[in-house]
Motif scaffolding. Structure first.
Motif, short mmCIF file in Angstrom:
data_model
loop_
_atom_site.label_atom_id
_atom_site.label_comp_id
_atom_site.label_asym_id
_atom_site.label_seq_id
_atom_site.Cartn_x
_atom_site.Cartn_y
_atom_site.Cartn_z
N TYR A 280 0.86 -1.19 0.00
CA TYR A 280 0.00 0.00 0.00
C TYR A 280 0.89 1.23 0.00
N LEU B 134 -9.71 -0.61 2.00
CA LEU B 134 -9.80 -1.07 0.62
C LEU B 134 -11.14 -1.73 0.34
N PHE C 163 -2.92 0.00 -4.14
CA PHE C 163 -3.07 -1.22 -3.35
C PHE C 163 -2.66 -2.42 -4.19
#
Length: 250
Positions: free
Chosen positions: A11, A130, A80
């Motif tokens: 990330y 996320l 991500f």
């Protein structure tokens, strides 16, 4: 509880005062979801090239040949790398223009870390963030609307189906005028706000009639109809059968 993202492999939420560095062509073994907060970058997914700008996203599936050109302007972006649950389904295109809403940007701002650390449950927080973002985008795809006001209206109606819902209530919730709310909803959903609200209420009423021991007047009241005769008329018009006859189908 249902989640999409499983393991977060990487990330970053970074601002570069200089151009973004090149990422050489290579096949990836994970999902890569990257979106721009400021500036623009150029990516290639297999043979398709995309320039992603502010609030755009790019989505790479495992096995994709990913490449990023060296940038030419300062950028801020979020990325991500992750795996998904075995039964998860991500119906996303590679290039998703304008999919990053103000709600998503607020969620990102609540998690200010630029990279993952082993401290303070950062990995768990990042995974939940996320999942929220992915569900937000899935909702927008399902409702065929990228308009954040429409998604808020639909969520409001879902949460208040059992109450009396007026145009004034909805427009106040989204901070728009009643006239504009009505026009916007009809344009985006191809149905009037009142028709949509009644559809939701009548669908819930049908479930209650078929699944619970409730009187018809109690069902009408439960889904927010104060006038039972009105409820009875629109129920029959909607389903082609009266509420009483529907109850006999049980």
């Amino acid at each position: 509880m249902y989640y999409i993202a499983d393991e977060i492999r990487h990330y970053c939420n970074i601002s570069l005062p200089y151009c973004a560095p090149i990422v050489e062509t290579e096949p990836i073994s994970y999902y890569d979801f990257t979106f721009m907060l400021e500036g623009h970058m150029t990516y290639r997914a297999n043979t398709n090239e995309y320039v992603i700008g502010k609030n755009d996203a790019i989505f790479f599936r495992p096995g994709t040949l990913r490449f990023r050109k060296e940038g030419t302007t300062p950028v801020r972006y979020v990325s991500f790398n992750f795996s998904v649950k075995n039964d998860a389904r991500l119906p996303f295109d590679e290039y998703m223009p304008g999919c990053i809403t103000s709600s998503i940007r607020k969620i990102i701002s609540a998690f200010p870390q630029s990279h993952l650390t082993p401290n303070f449950h950062a990995k768990e927080k990042c995974a939940n963030m996320l999942n929220y973002i992915l569900f937000e985008i899935m909702d927008a795809t399902e409702f065929k609307s990228g308009n954040e006001h429409i998604r808020k209206i639909l969520a409001y109606i879902d949460e208040h189906t059992g109450e009396h819902i007026s145009l004034a209530d909805v427009s106040q919730f989204v901070n728009l005028s009643p006239e504009y709310t009505s026009l916007l909803f009809k344009k985006e959903m191809k149905i009037t706000l009142t028709e949509y609200i009644n559809d939701k209420k009548l669908s819930l009423a049908k479930e209650l009639i078929l699944g619970r021991e409730m009187s018809l007047s109690d069902v009408a009241s439960y889904v927010g109809f104060e006038n039972y005769n009105y409820f009875s008329r629109i129920f029959k018009r909607h389903f082609g059968v009266s509420a009483q006859n529907m109850k006999n189908f049980r």
